[in-house]
Design a protein around this motif. Structure first.
Motif, PDB file in Angstrom:
ATOM      1  N   HIS A   1       0.782  -1.143  -0.025  1.00 32.93           N
ATOM      2  CA  HIS A   1       0.121  -0.135  -0.132  1.00 32.93           C
ATOM      3  C   HIS A   1       0.980   1.352   0.026  1.00 32.93           C
ATOM      4  CE1 HIS A   1       0.863   0.631   4.326  1.00 32.93           C
ATOM      5  NE2 HIS A   1       0.616  -0.555   4.396  1.00 32.93           N
ATOM      6  N   LYS A   2       0.204   2.464  -0.203  1.00 30.29           N
ATOM      7  CA  LYS A   2       0.998   3.702  -0.303  1.00 30.29           C
ATOM      8  C   LYS A   2       1.616   4.150   0.541  1.00 30.29           C
ATOM      9  CE  LYS A   2      -1.379   5.154  -4.304  1.00 30.29           C
ATOM     10  NZ  LYS A   2      -0.812   6.062  -5.282  1.00 30.29           N
ATOM     11  N   GLY A   3       1.320   3.557   2.044  1.00 31.08           N
ATOM     12  CA  GLY A   3       1.912   3.865   3.137  1.00 31.08           C
ATOM     13  C   GLY A   3       3.570   3.394   3.305  1.00 31.08           C
ATOM     14  N   GLN A   4       3.734   2.254   2.511  1.00 33.22           N
ATOM     15  CA  GLN A   4       5.240   1.743   2.486  1.00 33.22           C
ATOM     16  C   GLN A   4       5.944   2.542   1.485  1.00 33.22           C
ATOM     17  OE1 GLN A   4       3.434  -1.964   1.068  1.00 33.22           O
ATOM     18  NE2 GLN A   4       4.079  -3.130   3.052  1.00 33.22           N
ATOM     19  N   GLU A   5       7.235   2.826   1.846  1.00 33.38           N
ATOM     20  CA  GLU A   5       8.033   3.771   1.096  1.00 33.38           C
ATOM     21  C   GLU A   5       8.107   3.119  -0.317  1.00 33.38           C
ATOM     22  OE1 GLU A   5       9.936   6.238   1.599  1.00 33.38           O
ATOM     23  OE2 GLU A   5      11.316   6.101  -0.033  1.00 33.38           O
ATOM     24  N   GLU A   6       8.374   1.785  -0.679  1.00 37.50           N
ATOM     25  CA  GLU A   6       8.704   1.475  -1.961  1.00 37.50           C
ATOM     26  C   GLU A   6       7.265   1.231  -2.954  1.00 37.50           C
ATOM     27  OE1 GLU A   6      10.125  -2.193   0.002  1.00 37.50           O
ATOM     28  OE2 GLU A   6       9.146  -3.260  -1.634  1.00 37.50           O
TER      29      GLU A   6
END
Lengths: 439, 253
Positions: A46-51
């Motif tokens: 999801h977008k909360g993950q850096e990558e």
């Protein structure tokens, strides 16, 4: 959103329980089980993950891809244009992730070298190599890699034993064949180059036309022994609705050299995620790439190089051209470990915007824990330089021709990194066609 | 062949060329000199059709019987105008040979001539490279990419030789060149002098003019040609600097 995404991998895993188990080596059984366990504890990307922060994952939402592709066969004519017809190379062909011996040719291979299907390989004379290395490079990266392990079935396996120099490349062609519903394919590739050997591997991911999308979720592990050389060129040409997600894990032993190229030419969503561990001294890792985006497409390149030992050299050089409403993401990370002295690293990402609506997120990064190193990084994003356009026009070249030449030149410069003439020529032809008359 | 009357041009609202008059006939070599900020480069750029300059009403430039100012840059080039850049642009990914073949063919096409194929153009290019003393390997290198300052200027001269213009404007081609590079560039220019070709050498330094002998020397100051003479004027400027001319002009108001 995240919850929606997690549902389909689990549905797939239930389906994966029906994969054949007889004749499967222990390492595969273990990897499948570990994949299932990892998935249980994971959230979806999801977008909360850096990558994944800048990557639009809506193309992967329910109800897509909850079905595994069924084995399929194809006539030689329908894939011929993707092969290199004049080359006396080994060319091994996969349809929806499954090896097709009937479409493949291995005549030119020395007897000691293996190139073919992973499932075929785990019963033959190279089985010990496969057992020793499969899963050895892969960390617990993401839902996608766990899913790939859980559904491990087939893929490309190349083993080049000690002190073998292959003059001809090995071409691995992966055909995505759309079916009655959206389907997913989870190829698992393993390339093992033993000490003192050299090989060139080309991988083409080609999508045939169809009204339902195919998702390719690739995991590839590459082991480069001491003093080896690998030339690698991957070309993604999925159809306009095809999705291609890949995780490449490379481990380089001392004095090994890797020269890799990633061309992302088409596909609805393309993501190359490449991790390289420079695990021995005096290694060289050059990774370049070119992405051509138009329409609503997204191309995402995530590159990670870990300098774990001294005297390593790395180069990351990626360029992209964006038209229409397309998007590109570039994340580069060079990580220099304590003690990895004399590291020499350069990182550059250049983007050419041909539309005001196109968007690029680029972030070349350095993380350095050694004090005697030479590291640079940089990125550019912008429209064609007007002074270059004027320079060409001042020589009598019309504005539209000038813009075309500059666009092609921008792309073609990257191809210099490719050592295989045939692969470079084919890519140059693609660039010429794509930017011939437009702009 | 070139007639300029009352040329006025502004950059960002500031008038740089302020009523410039100039004319040249076929085969002549004119040097345009002047102190920094006098408008030398603006003059070269405005003639070549570069964007970013506002040409003010009343300006007239006739070249080969045409109104030059209404033509886009590429048509000026096809008509026979060539600008050698002070700072040649690097174009990675485009080889010199491809660049020059495209340019030569667009010019040929505009004149109703057949295009040259890669083979014929290759022969033509090799001949020109030998003529102006440029290493043949430069054909396959990307345009100006990674070239030294001297190589870039020599590449401009090569382009001049290939495109065969009737009017060549050299914008400070001598600036920043060491003496060897200057000599090679000057030799190229001298070889390319012909009764059909006019040169305008825009330069800050007299040094170039001891290698390429001009027929006329003009001094540009505050956007006007304030003094014209023969090649001796350049020597006088070298000797005395520009101050005496500035004083002459400024005292006349």
């Amino acid at each position: 959103m995240a919850e929606m995404l997690i549902a389909w991998p689990k549905a797939l895993v239930r389906e994966g329980r029906e994969l054949p188990t007889s004749g499967v080596p222990g390492v595969v059984t273990q990897l499948r089980a570990a994949g299932v366990t990892q998935l249980d504890g994971m959230t979806a990307p999801h977008k909360g993950q850096e990558e994944f922060r800048h990557t639009n994952l809506t193309a992967l939402a329910e109800p897509l891809f909850r079905t595994l592709a069924r084995p399929a066969t194809l006539a030689h004519e329908s894939i011929a244009s993707w092969l290199y017809p004049d080359a006396a190379w080994a060319q091994i062909v996969f349809v929806n992730g499954v090896y097709c011996p009937a479409l493949s040719t291995r005549r030119s291979l020395p007897e000691t070298v293996y190139a073919g299907g992973l499932a075929e390989g785990w019963t033959g004379s190279h089985a010990a190599t496969l057992e020793a290395h499969l899963g050895s490079c892969l960390g617990a990266r993401s839902t996608f890699t766990a899913l790939n392990s859980a559904l491990l079935q087939d893929g490309a396996f190349v083993h080049v034993p000690r002190n073998t120099v292959l003059s001809a490349p090995i071409h691995c062609l992966f055909i995505s064949l759309p079916q009655e519903t959206p389907v997913s394919v989870h190829p698992r590739n393993l390339f093992v180059v033993d000490e003192g050997s050299e090989v060139s591997i080309l991988c083409t991911y080609a999508g045939l036309a169809g009204k339902n999308p195919v998702l390719t979720n690739l995991v590839e592990e590459t082991v480069l022994g001491a003093n080896t050389r690998l030339d690698y060129c991957k070309v993604v040409q999925e159809n306009a609705i095809g999705c291609h997600l890949s995780t490449h894990e490379v481990r380089q032993e001392r004095d090994s050299r890797q020269n890799a190229f990633f061309a992302s030419l088409s596909g609805g969503l393309v993501r190359n995620q490449a991790y390289t561990r420079l695990a021995g001294e005096g290694t060289q890792c050059h990774v370049s790439g070119l992405y051509l985006c138009d329409g609503q497409r997204t191309v995402d390149n995530y590159l990670h190089i870990a300098h774990e030992q001294p005297h390593g050299e790395s180069r990351i050089f990626f360029k992209g051209i964006l038209e229409d409403d397309s998007r590109a993401v570039f994340l580069g990370k060079v990580h220099v470990f304590p003690g990895a002295q004399q590291t020499d690293s350069e990182q550059l990402n250049n983007n050419l915007l041909l539309s005001e609506r196109a968007r690029v997120n680029t972030k070349p990064q350095l993380e350095i824990y050694a004090d005697d190193v030479k590291c640079t990084h940089g990125a550019t994003v912008g429209p064609p330089a007007e002074e270059s356009v004027f320079y060409l026009r001042s020589r009598g070249i019309s504005e539209s021709t000038a813009r075309g030449m500059l666009t092609r030149g921008f792309a073609e410069e990257t191809l210099e990194a490719i050592r295989c003439d045939e692969a470079r020529g084919r890519l140059a032809g693609h660039i010429l066609d794509k930017y011939q008359v437009k702009r | 062949m070139l007639e300029i009357k009352d040329l006025r041009a502004a950059v960002n609202g500031v008038e740089i060329l302020r009523g410039l008059n100039f004319s040249a006939n076929a085969g002549e070599v004119h040097a345009i000199m002047g102190p920094n900020g006098s408008g030398k480069s603006t003059f070269a750029h405005v003639l070549s059709g570069k964007a970013g300059y506002e040409v003010l009403p009343g300006s007239q430039v006739r070249f080969q019987g045409r109104d030059l100012l209404e033509l886009p840059a590429e048509e000026r080039a096809r008509l026979g105008l060539f600008l050698a850049f002070q700072y040649p642009v690097e174009i990675p990914g485009v080889t010199n040979a491809n660049f020059l073949q495209t340019a030569a063919n667009e010019i040929r096409e505009s004149r109703g001539l057949d295009k040259l194929d890669a083979l014929d153009f290759g022969d033509f290019l090799r001949e020109k490279m030998a003529y102006v003393n440029v290493n043949p390997v430069m054909a396959d290198r990307f345009v100006n990419h990674g070239f030294s300052g001297g190589e870039k200027k020599r590449n401009e001269i090569l382009q001049l030789a290939v495109l065969e213009p009737s009017l060549a404007i050299l914008d400070e081609t001598d600036s920043g060149l060491d003496i060897d590079a200057l000599r090679i560039v000057s030799e190229g220019v001298n070889k390319l002098r012909s009764p059909d070709r006019t040169f305008i050498l825009v330069t800050h330094y007299q040094r170039l003019l001891s290698y390429v002998e001009p027929d006329f020397v003009h001094v540009l100051y505050k956007g006007q040609i304030v003094k014209s003479g023969g090649k001796d004027l350049a020597l006088e400027l070298e000797d005395k600097g520009y101050d005496w001319i500035k004083e002459e002009v400024d005292s006349n108001g």
